[in-house]
Motif scaffolding. Structure first.
Motif, short mmCIF file in Angstrom:
data_model
loop_
_atom_site.label_atom_id
_atom_site.label_comp_id
_atom_site.label_asym_id
_atom_site.label_seq_id
_atom_site.Cartn_x
_atom_site.Cartn_y
_atom_site.Cartn_z
N THR A 2 0.82 -1.20 0.00
CA THR A 2 0.00 0.00 0.00
C THR A 2 0.86 1.25 0.00
OG1 THR A 2 -0.10 -0.02 2.40
CG2 THR A 2 -1.84 -1.17 1.23
N LYS A 3 0.22 2.36 -0.34
CA LYS A 3 0.93 3.63 -0.35
C LYS A 3 1.22 4.10 1.07
CE LYS A 3 -1.07 5.59 -4.52
NZ LYS A 3 -1.86 6.72 -5.03
N MET A 4 2.28 4.87 1.19
CA MET A 4 2.59 5.48 2.49
C MET A 4 1.64 6.65 2.72
SD MET A 4 5.50 4.35 4.03
CE MET A 4 6.17 5.79 4.80
N LYS A 5 1.15 6.79 3.94
CA LYS A 5 0.30 7.91 4.27
C LYS A 5 1.14 9.08 4.77
CE LYS A 5 -4.10 5.79 5.28
NZ LYS A 5 -5.19 5.70 6.27
N THR A 6 0.75 10.28 4.39
CA THR A 6 1.44 11.48 4.81
C THR A 6 1.04 11.82 6.24
OG1 THR A 6 1.41 12.30 2.56
CG2 THR A 6 1.79 13.91 4.28
N PHE A 14 6.76 21.71 7.50
CA PHE A 14 7.95 21.68 6.65
C PHE A 14 7.60 22.01 5.22
CE2 PHE A 14 8.85 18.44 9.95
CZ PHE A 14 9.91 19.08 10.56
N ARG A 15 8.53 22.67 4.54
CA ARG A 15 8.42 22.93 3.11
C ARG A 15 9.67 22.36 2.46
NH1 ARG A 15 3.91 23.29 3.78
NH2 ARG A 15 2.67 25.11 4.21
N VAL A 16 9.49 21.75 1.30
CA VAL A 16 10.62 21.21 0.56
C VAL A 16 11.10 22.27 -0.41
CG1 VAL A 16 11.41 19.34 -0.92
CG2 VAL A 16 9.65 18.90 0.78
N GLY A 20 15.81 20.32 -2.46
CA GLY A 20 15.46 19.11 -1.72
C GLY A 20 15.64 19.22 -0.22
N LYS A 21 16.04 20.39 0.27
CA LYS A 21 16.18 20.56 1.71
C LYS A 21 14.81 20.79 2.33
CE LYS A 21 20.74 22.67 1.48
NZ LYS A 21 21.51 23.87 1.79
N LEU A 22 14.73 20.55 3.63
CA LEU A 22 13.48 20.78 4.36
C LEU A 22 13.62 22.08 5.16
CD1 LEU A 22 12.58 17.24 5.70
CD2 LEU A 22 11.55 18.47 3.81
N LYS A 23 12.69 22.98 4.92
CA LYS A 23 12.70 24.27 5.58
C LYS A 23 11.66 24.25 6.69
CE LYS A 23 13.00 29.00 3.94
NZ LYS A 23 12.75 29.88 2.81
N ARG A 59 11.47 13.35 5.74
CA ARG A 59 11.11 13.21 4.34
C ARG A 59 10.22 11.98 4.15
NH1 ARG A 59 13.48 15.50 0.14
NH2 ARG A 59 15.35 16.01 1.30
N ASP A 60 10.53 10.90 4.85
CA ASP A 60 9.70 9.71 4.77
C ASP A 60 8.32 9.95 5.36
OD1 ASP A 60 11.77 8.38 3.56
OD2 ASP A 60 12.41 7.33 5.37
N MET A 61 8.25 10.75 6.42
CA MET A 61 6.98 11.00 7.07
C MET A 61 6.05 11.87 6.23
SD MET A 61 7.83 11.63 11.02
CE MET A 61 8.38 10.34 12.11
N ILE A 62 6.63 12.82 5.47
CA ILE A 62 5.78 13.68 4.65
C ILE A 62 5.72 13.19 3.21
CG2 ILE A 62 6.13 15.69 6.11
CD1 ILE A 62 8.04 16.80 4.04
#
Length: 64
Positions: A2-6, A14-16, A20-23, A59-62
């Motif tokens: 199944t797909k990963m849930k955000t 966070f903003r990407v 590719g950095k997380l702000k 990154r994996d969580m979002i």
């Protein structure tokens, strides 16, 4: 598989960036501002980047 849930709580924090950095924003600027100095409040207003050791986890969580 199944797909990963955000994780919606983290998606708003966070903003990407284009590279590719997380702000992220810094905590401590919502309330009880009268006892904090102007210099401290200014520095809390500036955005920061997530540390390199935690980028993969967030990154994996979002799902980014």
């Amino acid at each position: 598989m199944t797909k990963m849930k955000t994780r919606k709580a983290l998606q708003g924090r966070f903003r990407v960036t284009a590279t590719g950095k997380l702000k992220r924003t810094r905590p401590g600027r919502r309330h009880i501002l009268t006892k904090k100095s102007a210099n401290r409040k200014r520095s809390l207003a500036k955005a920061r980047y997530v540390d390199d050791g935690q980028v993969k986890m967030y990154r994996d969580m979002i799902c980014a």
